[in-house]
Design an enzyme around this catalytic site. Structure first.
Site, PDB file in Angstrom:
ATOM      1  N   TYR A  10      -8.058  10.380   4.261  1.00 18.58           N
ATOM      2  CA  TYR A  10      -8.142  11.250   5.433  1.00 18.58           C
ATOM      3  C   TYR A  10      -9.027  12.436   5.061  1.00 18.58           C
ATOM      4  O   TYR A  10      -8.664  13.235   4.181  1.00 18.58           O
ATOM      5  CB  TYR A  10      -6.764  11.779   5.829  1.00 18.58           C
TER       6      TYR A  10
ATOM      7  N   TYR B 238       5.860   8.633   7.837  1.00 17.28           N
ATOM      8  CA  TYR B 238       4.617   7.858   7.782  1.00 17.28           C
ATOM      9  C   TYR B 238       4.922   6.364   7.718  1.00 17.28           C
ATOM     10  O   TYR B 238       4.270   5.552   8.373  1.00 17.28           O
ATOM     11  CB  TYR B 238       3.825   8.302   6.552  1.00 17.28           C
TER      12      TYR B 238
ATOM     13  N   PRO C  24      -3.691   5.742  17.588  1.00 15.10           N
ATOM     14  CA  PRO C  24      -3.606   5.001  16.322  1.00 15.10           C
ATOM     15  C   PRO C  24      -3.532   5.890  15.076  1.00 15.10           C
ATOM     16  O   PRO C  24      -3.477   5.377  13.967  1.00 15.10           O
ATOM     17  CB  PRO C  24      -4.882   4.154  16.313  1.00 15.10           C
TER      18      PRO C  24
ATOM     19  N   LYS D  39       1.358   3.498  14.318  1.00 16.70           N
ATOM     20  CA  LYS D  39       2.720   3.186  14.769  1.00 16.70           C
ATOM     21  C   LYS D  39       2.792   2.114  15.849  1.00 16.70           C
ATOM     22  O   LYS D  39       3.861   1.566  16.106  1.00 16.70           O
ATOM     23  CB  LYS D  39       3.389   4.457  15.345  1.00 16.70           C
TER      24      LYS D  39
ATOM     25  N   HIS E 104       0.849  -1.181   0.000  1.00 14.92           N
ATOM     26  CA  HIS E 104       0.000   0.000   0.000  1.00 14.92           C
ATOM     27  C   HIS E 104       0.888   1.236   0.000  1.00 14.92           C
ATOM     28  O   HIS E 104       1.824   1.323   0.787  1.00 14.92           O
ATOM     29  CB  HIS E 104      -0.885  -0.015   1.248  1.00 14.92           C
TER      30      HIS E 104
HETATM   31  P1  FAD Z   1      -1.344  -6.110  22.676  1.00  9.50           P
HETATM   32  O1  FAD Z   1      -1.612  -6.422  21.263  1.00  9.50           O
HETATM   33  O2  FAD Z   1      -2.344  -5.317  23.439  1.00  9.50           O
HETATM   34  O3  FAD Z   1      -1.079  -7.485  23.414  1.00  9.50           O
HETATM   35  C1  FAD Z   1      -0.969  -7.561  24.834  1.00  9.50           C
HETATM   36  C2  FAD Z   1      -1.435  -8.935  25.276  1.00  9.50           C
HETATM   37  O4  FAD Z   1      -1.249  -9.058  26.696  1.00  9.50           O
HETATM   38  C3  FAD Z   1      -2.926  -9.144  25.015  1.00  9.50           C
HETATM   39  O5  FAD Z   1      -3.117 -10.349  24.284  1.00  9.50           O
HETATM   40  C4  FAD Z   1      -3.545  -9.209  26.396  1.00  9.50           C
HETATM   41  O6  FAD Z   1      -4.666 -10.069  26.464  1.00  9.50           O
HETATM   42  C5  FAD Z   1      -2.383  -9.709  27.240  1.00  9.50           C
HETATM   43  N1  FAD Z   1      -2.473  -9.333  28.662  1.00  9.50           N
HETATM   44  C6  FAD Z   1      -2.848  -8.137  29.174  1.00  9.50           C
HETATM   45  N2  FAD Z   1      -2.813  -8.167  30.517  1.00  9.50           N
HETATM   46  C7  FAD Z   1      -2.390  -9.401  30.854  1.00  9.50           C
HETATM   47  C8  FAD Z   1      -2.155 -10.053  32.113  1.00  9.50           C
HETATM   48  N3  FAD Z   1      -2.354  -9.420  33.272  1.00  9.50           N
HETATM   49  N4  FAD Z   1      -1.731 -11.343  32.120  1.00  9.50           N
HETATM   50  C9  FAD Z   1      -1.522 -12.009  30.933  1.00  9.50           C
HETATM   51  N5  FAD Z   1      -1.747 -11.432  29.716  1.00  9.50           N
HETATM   52  C10 FAD Z   1      -2.162 -10.155  29.687  1.00  9.50           C
HETATM   53  N6  FAD Z   1      -0.870  -0.069  15.179  1.00  9.50           N
HETATM   54  C11 FAD Z   1      -0.212  -0.057  14.002  1.00  9.50           C
HETATM   55  O7  FAD Z   1       1.032  -0.182  14.002  1.00  9.50           O
HETATM   56  N7  FAD Z   1      -0.859   0.085  12.800  1.00  9.50           N
HETATM   57  C12 FAD Z   1      -2.223   0.239  12.733  1.00  9.50           C
HETATM   58  O8  FAD Z   1      -2.787   0.321  11.627  1.00  9.50           O
HETATM   59  C13 FAD Z   1      -2.962   0.267  13.984  1.00  9.50           C
HETATM   60  N8  FAD Z   1      -4.310   0.399  14.001  1.00  9.50           N
HETATM   61  C14 FAD Z   1      -4.978   0.297  15.199  1.00  9.50           C
HETATM   62  C15 FAD Z   1      -6.371   0.404  15.202  1.00  9.50           C
HETATM   63  C16 FAD Z   1      -7.066   0.296  16.414  1.00  9.50           C
HETATM   64  C17 FAD Z   1      -8.570   0.435  16.409  1.00  9.50           C
HETATM   65  C18 FAD Z   1      -6.360   0.067  17.637  1.00  9.50           C
HETATM   66  C19 FAD Z   1      -7.111  -0.062  18.947  1.00  9.50           C
HETATM   67  C20 FAD Z   1      -4.987  -0.042  17.636  1.00  9.50           C
HETATM   68  C21 FAD Z   1      -4.276   0.081  16.428  1.00  9.50           C
HETATM   69  N9  FAD Z   1      -2.894  -0.019  16.392  1.00  9.50           N
HETATM   70  C22 FAD Z   1      -2.223   0.073  15.211  1.00  9.50           C
HETATM   71  C23 FAD Z   1      -2.141  -0.275  17.635  1.00  9.50           C
HETATM   72  C24 FAD Z   1      -1.759  -1.750  17.785  1.00  9.50           C
HETATM   73  O9  FAD Z   1      -2.882  -2.577  17.655  1.00  9.50           O
HETATM   74  C25 FAD Z   1      -1.091  -1.971  19.139  1.00  9.50           C
HETATM   75  O10 FAD Z   1      -0.060  -1.030  19.285  1.00  9.50           O
HETATM   76  C26 FAD Z   1      -0.511  -3.397  19.247  1.00  9.50           C
HETATM   77  O11 FAD Z   1      -1.542  -4.334  19.457  1.00  9.50           O
HETATM   78  C27 FAD Z   1       0.490  -3.494  20.414  1.00  9.50           C
HETATM   79  O12 FAD Z   1       0.938  -4.810  20.526  1.00  9.50           O
HETATM   80  P2  FAD Z   1       1.365  -5.384  21.951  1.00  9.50           P
HETATM   81  O13 FAD Z   1       1.784  -6.783  21.730  1.00  9.50           O
HETATM   82  O14 FAD Z   1       2.301  -4.442  22.602  1.00  9.50           O
HETATM   83  O15 FAD Z   1       0.036  -5.318  22.848  1.00  9.50           O
END
Ligand code: FAD
Length: 384
Positions: free
Chosen positions: A194, A381, A286, A290, A75
């Site tokens: 956008y 970006y 979001p 990033k 993309h």
């Molecule tokens: P998470 O994906 O939140 O994973 C954390 C895990 O820890 C979860 O599975 C949770 O269940 C688990 N957990 C939590 N507490 C505990 C506990 N006490 N004990 C055991 N397990 C636990 N980012 C982008 O880069 N590009 C995008 O296009 C984008 N779009 C987005 C759109 C939306 C609507 C949202 C909400 C977010 C978006 N993001 C995007 C952000 C991205 O989804 C997050 O930054 C990403 O999921 C972070 O990954 P992570 O592994 O750090 O955390």
């Protein structure tokens, strides 16, 4: 080591924990992932979709990219619509010429779980961690004490591990909320759209050929259930200026949730043998897509440091972990702020609101006409 011990305990099976776990398993390091949700839940949780070039590099170099290379789509274009004009920026032709790969996060998580298990890793689903200690490297999950040499807090924005790192915290509430929507509808534009509108921002983001993500800026405290499908499509068509540029391809709205746009940065993301990764380490709105990309980047940095400690007894890279990650986190935050200010403006007619909207319009016009500004946009970006 016994059942409740591991070299590395990883809290959370999101992108951060799963990329880290896979890199550690490839290096032969014993690790256990604790995840409070079920496997089915995490494999179906739709969030991010845009993977930056660096994330694709990390995944490809580590044998984790089969699914995204097979089914992801490149993309490269954004379209900005306002009451003045529509213009497109093709970032493959700008900046460093990098592109995004669109691959829904739940597909990536599914691939990473399968690969981690095939590399001999263990994931305990339904295991909720209630406390973490970085000083003696222990975790309590479901009343069970688990020990490790190192703990990776990859438990996201609402996890417990960040509370165990005494740090100065910089929270930021942008005062803006988005209604995040998933529509069972094909994309309506080939670009990421956008729309800057007096009624508020609207966004269009491709996910797959049958599912599209949309965003609508809404007042703080809005109940997503007040937004019927009909109301959503009316508002999206209005703000995306369907009369001028063509109607949106509609379908059932299958997910609607409020995202309050906020950021959260800590001045250090480690304590003792506990290291924070991804959303646990820093939260980013979001707007600039990033979050998942920072998670992958930090997971790679921490994996390298843990491998150096494991193989060569060299703990210097672990000591430098916060210093390595924080400049990248701030860089991403800076661009996210820039984009938020480009896409939103306060409503109202007082001097401050009119002034802020005029600045936004001037910024948008500069982006339309200035190649230097476009290169800045493209580099930031897609990159971090
Ligand atoms: P998470 O994906 O939140 O994973 C954390 C895990 O820890 C979860 O599975 C949770 O269940 C688990 N957990 C939590 N507490 C505990 C506990 N006490 N004990 C055991 N397990 C636990 N980012 C982008 O880069 N590009 C995008 O296009 C984008 N779009 C987005 C759109 C939306 C609507 C949202 C909400 C977010 C978006 N993001 C995007 C952000 C991205 O989804 C997050 O930054 C990403 O999921 C972070 O990954 P992570 O592994 O750090 O955390």
């Amino acid at each position: 080591m016994g059942k409740n011990d591991a070299d590395v305990l990883i809290l959370g099976a999101g992108p951060a924990g799963l990329v880290l776990g896979n890199l550690l398993r490839a290096a032969g390091i014993d690790c256990l992932i604790l995840e409070r949700r079920s496997r089915e839940h995490v494999e179906n949780r739709s969030r991010a979709g845009f993977l930056a070039a660096n994330s694709v590099r990390v995944l490809t170099e580590n044998g984790l990219a089969d699914g995204l290379l097979r089914n992801g789509a490149e993309h490269d274009t954004c379209a900005f619509r306002s009451d003045r004009a529509e213009f497109e920026l093709n970032y493959r032709e700008l900046g460093r010429g990098e592109v995004h790969t669109v691959y829904p996060q739940q597909f990536l998580v599914t691939d990473l779980i399968a690969e981690f298990l095939s590399r001999g890793g263990e994931i305990r689903f339904g295991a909720e961690v209630s406390s973490v200690s970085g000083t003696d490297a222990t975790v309590i999950a479901d009343d069970l004490l688990l020990r490790a040499k190192y703990i990776a807090g990859c438990d996201g924005r609402r996890g417990v591990s960040r509370r165990s790192v005494p740090a100065r915290v910089f929270p930021r509430d942008h005062g803006i909320s988005w209604l995040a929507l998933l529509a069972e509808a094909p994309p309506s534009m080939s670009a990421t759209g956008y729309a800057i509108h007096e009624r508020g921002f609207a966004g269009h983001m491709t996910r797959t050929s049958t599912v599209t993500r949309y965003y609508l800026e809404v007042p703080r405290g809005e109940d997503p259930d007040d937004w019927t499908d009909e109301r959503v499509w009316d508002e999206l068509n209005l703000r995306m200026r369907a009369e001028q540029y063509g109607p949106l391809k509609q379908g059932a709205i299958v997910e609607r949730r409020i995202v309050d746009m906020g950021s959260h940065v800590m001045d250090k993301i480690q304590r003792g043998n506990l290291f924070l990764v991804g959303d646990a380490a820093s939260l980013i709105s979001p707007a600039a897509a990033k979050g998942a990309n920072l998670a992958v980047l930090e997971a790679e940095i921490l994996a390298r440091a843990l491998i150096a400690a494991h193989r060569k007894k060299d703990t210097a890279p672990l000591d430098r972990y916060s210093a390595e990650c924080l400049p990248r986190i701030w860089h991403a935050q800076e661009f996210s702020h820039w984009l938020i200010n480009l896409l939103h403006g306060p409503s109202g007619h007082d001097d401050e609101a009119v002034f802020q909207r005029a600045l936004r319009d001037a910024r948008l016009e500069s982006l339309r006409v200035s190649r230097a500004h476009q290169d800045f946009f493209a580099e930031n970006y897609v990159g971090i």
